[in-house]
Motif scaffolding. Structure first.
Motif, PDB file in Angstrom:
ATOM      1  N   GLU A  43      37.516  53.994  73.117  1.00  0.00           N
ATOM      2  CA  GLU A  43      38.868  54.054  73.682  1.00  0.00           C
ATOM      3  C   GLU A  43      39.925  53.857  72.603  1.00  0.00           C
ATOM      4  OE1 GLU A  43      39.154  51.283  76.925  1.00  0.00           O
ATOM      5  OE2 GLU A  43      37.627  52.349  78.078  1.00  0.00           O
ATOM      6  N   GLU A  44      39.685  52.908  71.708  1.00  0.00           N
ATOM      7  CA  GLU A  44      40.640  52.658  70.635  1.00  0.00           C
ATOM      8  C   GLU A  44      40.745  53.853  69.696  1.00  0.00           C
ATOM      9  OE1 GLU A  44      41.311  49.766  66.800  1.00  0.00           O
ATOM     10  OE2 GLU A  44      40.242  48.945  68.526  1.00  0.00           O
ATOM     11  N   LEU A  45      39.607  54.398  69.285  1.00  0.00           N
ATOM     12  CA  LEU A  45      39.605  55.531  68.364  1.00  0.00           C
ATOM     13  C   LEU A  45      40.181  56.793  69.009  1.00  0.00           C
ATOM     14  CD1 LEU A  45      36.132  54.839  66.736  1.00  0.00           C
ATOM     15  CD2 LEU A  45      38.382  54.544  65.663  1.00  0.00           C
ATOM     16  N   ALA A  46      39.909  56.985  70.291  1.00  0.00           N
ATOM     17  CA  ALA A  46      40.483  58.134  71.005  1.00  0.00           C
ATOM     18  C   ALA A  46      41.998  57.963  71.141  1.00  0.00           C
ATOM     19  CB  ALA A  46      39.834  58.284  72.377  1.00  0.00           C
ATOM     20  N   GLY A  47      42.453  56.741  71.373  1.00  0.00           N
ATOM     21  CA  GLY A  47      43.884  56.468  71.467  1.00  0.00           C
ATOM     22  C   GLY A  47      44.607  56.766  70.167  1.00  0.00           C
ATOM     23  N   ARG A  48      43.904  56.616  69.061  1.00  0.00           N
ATOM     24  CA  ARG A  48      44.482  56.913  67.743  1.00  0.00           C
ATOM     25  C   ARG A  48      44.301  58.384  67.366  1.00  0.00           C
ATOM     26  NH1 ARG A  48      41.570  52.241  64.562  1.00  0.00           N
ATOM     27  NH2 ARG A  48      41.565  53.857  62.954  1.00  0.00           N
ATOM     28  N   GLY A  49      43.688  59.167  68.260  1.00  0.00           N
ATOM     29  CA  GLY A  49      43.508  60.601  68.026  1.00  0.00           C
ATOM     30  C   GLY A  49      42.355  60.949  67.103  1.00  0.00           C
ATOM     31  N   LEU A  50      41.456  59.995  66.862  1.00  0.00           N
ATOM     32  CA  LEU A  50      40.336  60.231  65.954  1.00  0.00           C
ATOM     33  C   LEU A  50      39.113  60.813  66.652  1.00  0.00           C
ATOM     34  CD1 LEU A  50      40.681  56.964  63.849  1.00  0.00           C
ATOM     35  CD2 LEU A  50      41.451  59.272  63.253  1.00  0.00           C
ATOM     36  N   LEU A  51      39.068  60.718  67.979  1.00  0.00           N
ATOM     37  CA  LEU A  51      37.975  61.262  68.789  1.00  0.00           C
ATOM     38  C   LEU A  51      38.540  61.886  70.051  1.00  0.00           C
ATOM     39  CD1 LEU A  51      35.444  58.268  68.796  1.00  0.00           C
ATOM     40  CD2 LEU A  51      35.250  60.375  67.484  1.00  0.00           C
ATOM     41  N   ASP A  52      37.828  62.854  70.603  1.00  0.00           N
ATOM     42  CA  ASP A  52      38.129  63.374  71.936  1.00  0.00           C
ATOM     43  C   ASP A  52      37.165  62.690  72.887  1.00  0.00           C
ATOM     44  OD1 ASP A  52      40.128  65.091  71.105  1.00  0.00           O
ATOM     45  OD2 ASP A  52      38.785  66.810  70.895  1.00  0.00           O
ATOM     46  N   ARG A  53      37.684  62.155  73.976  1.00  0.00           N
ATOM     47  CA  ARG A  53      36.864  61.373  74.895  1.00  0.00           C
ATOM     48  C   ARG A  53      36.824  62.042  76.259  1.00  0.00           C
ATOM     49  NH1 ARG A  53      39.352  57.074  77.693  1.00  0.00           N
ATOM     50  NH2 ARG A  53      37.838  56.130  79.025  1.00  0.00           N
ATOM     51  N   VAL A  54      35.633  62.140  76.815  1.00  0.00           N
ATOM     52  CA  VAL A  54      35.441  62.566  78.202  1.00  0.00           C
ATOM     53  C   VAL A  54      34.530  61.542  78.849  1.00  0.00           C
ATOM     54  CG1 VAL A  54      35.805  65.026  77.773  1.00  0.00           C
ATOM     55  CG2 VAL A  54      33.509  64.084  77.604  1.00  0.00           C
ATOM     56  N   HIS A  55      34.386  61.586  80.124  1.00  0.00           N
ATOM     57  CA  HIS A  55      33.602  60.586  80.834  1.00  0.00           C
ATOM     58  C   HIS A  55      32.180  60.501  80.282  1.00  0.00           C
ATOM     59  CE1 HIS A  55      32.596  57.936  84.113  1.00  0.00           C
ATOM     60  NE2 HIS A  55      31.493  58.636  84.296  1.00  0.00           N
ATOM     61  N   GLY A  56      31.865  59.365  79.658  1.00  0.00           N
ATOM     62  CA  GLY A  56      30.508  59.111  79.191  1.00  0.00           C
ATOM     63  C   GLY A  56      30.166  59.628  77.805  1.00  0.00           C
ATOM     64  N   SER A  57      31.044  60.420  77.194  1.00  0.00           N
ATOM     65  CA  SER A  57      30.731  60.912  75.854  1.00  0.00           C
ATOM     66  C   SER A  57      31.997  61.141  75.036  1.00  0.00           C
ATOM     67  CB  SER A  57      29.909  62.207  75.922  1.00  0.00           C
ATOM     68  OG  SER A  57      30.680  63.249  76.449  1.00  0.00           O
ATOM     69  N   VAL A  58      31.793  61.366  73.764  1.00  0.00           N
ATOM     70  CA  VAL A  58      32.902  61.608  72.845  1.00  0.00           C
ATOM     71  C   VAL A  58      32.540  62.779  71.947  1.00  0.00           C
ATOM     72  CG1 VAL A  58      33.701  59.227  72.796  1.00  0.00           C
ATOM     73  CG2 VAL A  58      32.018  59.965  71.134  1.00  0.00           C
ATOM     74  N   SER A  59      33.550  63.393  71.353  1.00  0.00           N
ATOM     75  CA  SER A  59      33.312  64.463  70.396  1.00  0.00           C
ATOM     76  C   SER A  59      34.339  64.380  69.289  1.00  0.00           C
ATOM     77  CB  SER A  59      33.374  65.835  71.083  1.00  0.00           C
ATOM     78  OG  SER A  59      34.657  66.066  71.621  1.00  0.00           O
ATOM     79  N   TRP A  60      34.018  65.061  68.201  1.00  0.00           N
ATOM     80  CA  TRP A  60      34.948  65.137  67.089  1.00  0.00           C
ATOM     81  C   TRP A  60      36.154  65.919  67.589  1.00  0.00           C
ATOM     82  CZ3 TRP A  60      34.962  62.003  63.393  1.00  0.00           C
ATOM     83  CH2 TRP A  60      35.625  62.259  62.198  1.00  0.00           C
ATOM     84  N   PRO A  61      37.379  65.535  67.217  1.00  0.00           N
ATOM     85  CA  PRO A  61      38.578  66.195  67.758  1.00  0.00           C
ATOM     86  C   PRO A  61      38.571  67.706  67.543  1.00  0.00           C
ATOM     87  CG  PRO A  61      39.183  64.254  66.498  1.00  0.00           C
ATOM     88  CD  PRO A  61      37.712  64.484  66.281  1.00  0.00           C
ATOM     89  N   GLN A  62      39.007  68.429  68.540  1.00  0.00           N
ATOM     90  CA  GLN A  62      39.043  69.891  68.515  1.00  0.00           C
ATOM     91  C   GLN A  62      39.853  70.405  67.328  1.00  0.00           C
ATOM     92  OE1 GLN A  62      37.186  71.442  70.807  1.00  0.00           O
ATOM     93  NE2 GLN A  62      37.574  73.419  69.914  1.00  0.00           N
ATOM     94  N   GLU A  63      40.979  69.741  67.010  1.00  0.00           N
ATOM     95  CA  GLU A  63      41.830  70.187  65.906  1.00  0.00           C
ATOM     96  C   GLU A  63      41.070  70.120  64.583  1.00  0.00           C
ATOM     97  OE1 GLU A  63      43.107  67.088  67.590  1.00  0.00           O
ATOM     98  OE2 GLU A  63      43.440  68.509  69.202  1.00  0.00           O
ATOM     99  N   ALA A  64      40.285  69.066  64.397  1.00  0.00           N
ATOM    100  CA  ALA A  64      39.526  68.911  63.159  1.00  0.00           C
ATOM    101  C   ALA A  64      38.473  69.997  63.039  1.00  0.00           C
ATOM    102  CB  ALA A  64      38.873  67.535  63.098  1.00  0.00           C
ATOM    103  N   ARG A  65      37.841  70.349  64.155  1.00  0.00           N
ATOM    104  CA  ARG A  65      36.828  71.408  64.128  1.00  0.00           C
ATOM    105  C   ARG A  65      37.474  72.752  63.839  1.00  0.00           C
ATOM    106  NH1 ARG A  65      34.136  70.671  69.586  1.00  0.00           N
ATOM    107  NH2 ARG A  65      35.237  68.744  69.773  1.00  0.00           N
ATOM    108  N   ALA A  66      38.617  73.016  64.453  1.00  0.00           N
ATOM    109  CA  ALA A  66      39.291  74.300  64.261  1.00  0.00           C
ATOM    110  C   ALA A  66      39.843  74.427  62.845  1.00  0.00           C
ATOM    111  CB  ALA A  66      40.422  74.450  65.274  1.00  0.00           C
ATOM    112  N   GLY A  67      40.287  73.306  62.281  1.00  0.00           N
ATOM    113  CA  GLY A  67      40.881  73.337  60.952  1.00  0.00           C
ATOM    114  C   GLY A  67      39.867  73.286  59.829  1.00  0.00           C
TER     115      GLY A  67
END
Length: 86
Positions: A43-67
């Motif tokens: 929750e803290e890392l997602a709040g800082r925009g470092l992770l994308d969070r969905v119910h029960g899992s997380v992923s590397w932010p979409q912007e980082a993958r696209a860039g």
């Protein structure tokens, strides 16, 4: 000696970066912490925009993958789309 929260966050980010995404329960096991601690860290890392969070899992932010900033082992190109149906 216990690991600091900052060190744990770095390890958590590294795990998600190399996998592309991860379940919070799996991260808790890999980090050797409770599910509550892993969830709070996410929750803290997602709040800082470092992770994308969905119910029960997380992923590397979409912007980082696209860039192209994603680390090794992360998905390249292509769009991932999900749908829930009753």
């Amino acid at each position: 000696m216990r690991e600091s929260a900052a060190e744990r966050h770095d390890r958590l980010l590294g795990l998600v970066r190399e996998r592309g995404s991860a379940r919070v329960s799996d991260l808790a096991s890999l980090l050797g912490v409770s599910a509550v601690t892993a969830r709070r860290d996410v929750e803290e890392l997602a709040g800082r925009g470092l992770l994308d969070r969905v119910h029960g899992s997380v992923s590397w932010p979409q912007e980082a993958r696209a860039g192209g900033a994603a680390g090794p082992g992360s998905p390249r190109g292509g769009l991932v789309l999900g749908m829930l149906a009753p």
